[in-house]
Scaffold this motif. Structure first.
Motif, PDB file in Angstrom:
ATOM      1  N   LEU A  78       0.697  -1.218   0.052  1.00 54.88           N
ATOM      2  CA  LEU A  78      -0.169  -0.114   0.026  1.00 54.88           C
ATOM      3  C   LEU A  78       0.946   1.306  -0.017  1.00 54.88           C
ATOM      4  CD1 LEU A  78      -2.542  -1.080   2.730  1.00 54.88           C
ATOM      5  CD2 LEU A  78      -2.609  -1.537   0.410  1.00 54.88           C
ATOM      6  N   PHE A  79       0.370   2.241  -0.737  1.00 56.62           N
ATOM      7  CA  PHE A  79       1.158   3.443  -0.615  1.00 56.62           C
ATOM      8  C   PHE A  79       0.385   4.698  -0.976  1.00 56.62           C
ATOM      9  CE2 PHE A  79       5.546   5.146  -2.473  1.00 56.62           C
ATOM     10  CZ  PHE A  79       5.413   6.263  -1.805  1.00 56.62           C
ATOM     11  N   SER A  80       0.164   5.417   0.033  1.00 52.79           N
ATOM     12  CA  SER A  80      -0.996   6.575   0.245  1.00 52.79           C
ATOM     13  C   SER A  80      -0.168   7.588   0.922  1.00 52.79           C
ATOM     14  CB  SER A  80      -2.085   6.115   1.066  1.00 52.79           C
ATOM     15  OG  SER A  80      -2.734   7.299   1.244  1.00 52.79           O
ATOM     16  N   LEU A  90      -6.100   1.442   8.182  1.00 50.27           N
ATOM     17  CA  LEU A  90      -6.902   1.029   6.818  1.00 50.27           C
ATOM     18  C   LEU A  90      -6.224  -0.194   6.616  1.00 50.27           C
ATOM     19  CD1 LEU A  90      -7.469   4.166   5.004  1.00 50.27           C
ATOM     20  CD2 LEU A  90      -9.050   2.802   6.093  1.00 50.27           C
ATOM     21  N   ALA A  91      -4.987  -0.271   6.638  1.00 53.34           N
ATOM     22  CA  ALA A  91      -4.267  -1.591   6.246  1.00 53.34           C
ATOM     23  C   ALA A  91      -4.603  -2.716   7.235  1.00 53.34           C
ATOM     24  CB  ALA A  91      -2.717  -1.520   6.322  1.00 53.34           C
ATOM     25  N   GLU A  92      -4.859  -2.577   8.549  1.00 52.19           N
ATOM     26  CA  GLU A  92      -5.280  -3.543   9.388  1.00 52.19           C
ATOM     27  C   GLU A  92      -6.578  -4.050   9.133  1.00 52.19           C
ATOM     28  OE1 GLU A  92      -4.688  -2.133  13.503  1.00 52.19           O
ATOM     29  OE2 GLU A  92      -2.416  -2.000  13.086  1.00 52.19           O
ATOM     30  N   PHE A 108       0.708  -7.699   3.974  1.00 51.89           N
ATOM     31  CA  PHE A 108       1.055  -6.686   3.074  1.00 51.89           C
ATOM     32  C   PHE A 108       2.832  -6.728   3.360  1.00 51.89           C
ATOM     33  CE2 PHE A 108      -3.187  -5.177   3.765  1.00 51.89           C
ATOM     34  CZ  PHE A 108      -3.541  -4.878   2.450  1.00 51.89           C
ATOM     35  N   TYR A 109       3.427  -6.438   2.104  1.00 52.22           N
ATOM     36  CA  TYR A 109       4.744  -6.317   1.847  1.00 52.22           C
ATOM     37  C   TYR A 109       5.384  -5.222   2.484  1.00 52.22           C
ATOM     38  CZ  TYR A 109       9.413  -6.271   0.045  1.00 52.22           C
ATOM     39  OH  TYR A 109      10.929  -5.948  -0.277  1.00 52.22           O
ATOM     40  N   LYS A 110       4.592  -3.859   2.129  1.00 50.32           N
ATOM     41  CA  LYS A 110       4.943  -2.605   2.601  1.00 50.32           C
ATOM     42  C   LYS A 110       3.700  -1.913   2.913  1.00 50.32           C
ATOM     43  CE  LYS A 110       9.846  -2.179   1.227  1.00 50.32           C
ATOM     44  NZ  LYS A 110      11.131  -1.655   0.807  1.00 50.32           N
TER      45      LYS A 110
END
Length: 240
Positions: A78-80, A90-92, A108-110
C-alpha cells in the motif's frame, strides 16, 4: 446487472485463480483514498470504517482481488499520501478482510505513507498535493520492470515511472445504487460510469491477470497499460 450478482460473477474468477497459469512474481502497489477506499464525512453504510472525523468504505472486490493476487504468488503493498497512523488502520482493516477470504498467511509487503513520498523538484508551494509529491516505486522494488502502481491520480508517478502506473481514471463518490438525481461534482454522471466505478478493482485484476500470464518479460507493463486504456494485447505476446 445488479451489483451483487456482478460481484458474485467475479468471485467465480477468484476461486479459479490458483489453477490459472502463473507468471513471475510481481509487486502490486495500491493507493488507498479513492482506490481501495472511499473517504466520506458521513457513514454511507453500516460496513464503513471510522477513523478520526472520517469514514471509509472499502471498494467492491478489494479483499477478493488482494487475496487472488496473493494466491497467484504476487506481493501486495500500500502507498498512500495519508498519515502513517491512518494508513496502518486501513491496512489492518483490509488485512482482516483479506484473511477472511481463506489466505491466513497473507501480509502486506510494505505500507508506505506521507513520510515516504518524494518531493517533486521545482513544484510550487501552493500546487496541489499530487503535484508536489511523487510515489517512488523503487522504495518497494528497485527492479521497476516488476512493479505496478494502481492509483486514481496519475500525477503521483515519478518521471520515468509513468509506465508503472495503472491509472483508474475518473473516480466518484460511493453510492449503493445509481440515482439520476445525484448531481454533485463527485457523483457519477450516468449509470455506466457508476457501474465502472463499482467494478474498477475487479477490472484491474482482469487486466493484470491477462498481462501477467500472457505477456513476456518487458512486454508486461506496456501490455497492462494497453489493457487499462481499453486496447487489446499485441499479438506478439502470444508468440511463446
Amino acid at each position: 446487472m445488479p451489483i451483487v450478482r456482478l460481484i458474485l460473477l467475479f468471485l467465480g474468477l477468484f476461486v479459479l485463480a490458483p489453477v490459472w497459469a502463473k507468471g513471475p512474481s510481481l509487486d502490486v502497489v495500491f493507493d488507498l483514498d479513492w482506490t481501495l477506499f472511499y473517504p466520506s464525512k458521513t457513514s454511507p453504510n453500516s460496513n464503513s470504517l471510522s477513523f478520526g472525523p472520517d469514514y471509509y468504505v472499502m471498494a467492491d472486490g478489494a479483499a477478493q482481488v488482494i487475496a487472488a493476487l496473493h494466491r497467484d504468488g504476487h506481493r501486495v503493498s500500500l502507498f498512500s499520501g495519508g498519515e502513517d497512523g491512518r494508513n496502518q488502520a486501513l491496512a489492518e482493516y483490509l488485512l482482516e478482510k483479506v484473511k477472511a477470504q481463506g489466505v491466513s498467511d497473507f501480509a502486506f509487503y510494505k505500507v508506505l505513507s506521507k513520510k515516504d513520498l518524494t518531493p517533486r523538484p521545482g513544484a510550487a508551494p501552493d500546487a496541489r498535493f499530487s503535484e508536489r509529491y511523487m510515489k517512488d516505486l523503487s522504495k518497494v522494488n528497485e527492479d521497476l520492470s516488476r512493479v505496478v502502481l494502481v492509483d486514481d491520480m496519475d500525477k503521483f508517478a515519478v518521471r520515468g515511472q509513468e509506465k508503472n502506473m495503472y491509472f483508474l481514471g475518473t473516480t466518484y463518490a460511493y453510492h449503493e445504487s445509481f440515482n439520476p438525481q445525484m448531481q454533485g461534482a463527485y457523483d457519477p454522471p450516468n449509470e455506466a460510469e457508476w457501474l465502472r466505478e463499482r467494478r474498477k478493482i475487479m477490472t484491474f485484476y482482469q487486466a493484470f491477470k491477462a498481462a501477467s500470464t500472457q505477456a513476456v518479460g518487458d512486454e508486461f507493463l506496456p501490455s497492462l497499460r494497453a489493457l487499462a486504456r481499453g486496447r487489446p494485447l499485441c499479438s506478439k505476446v502470444f508468440s511463446n
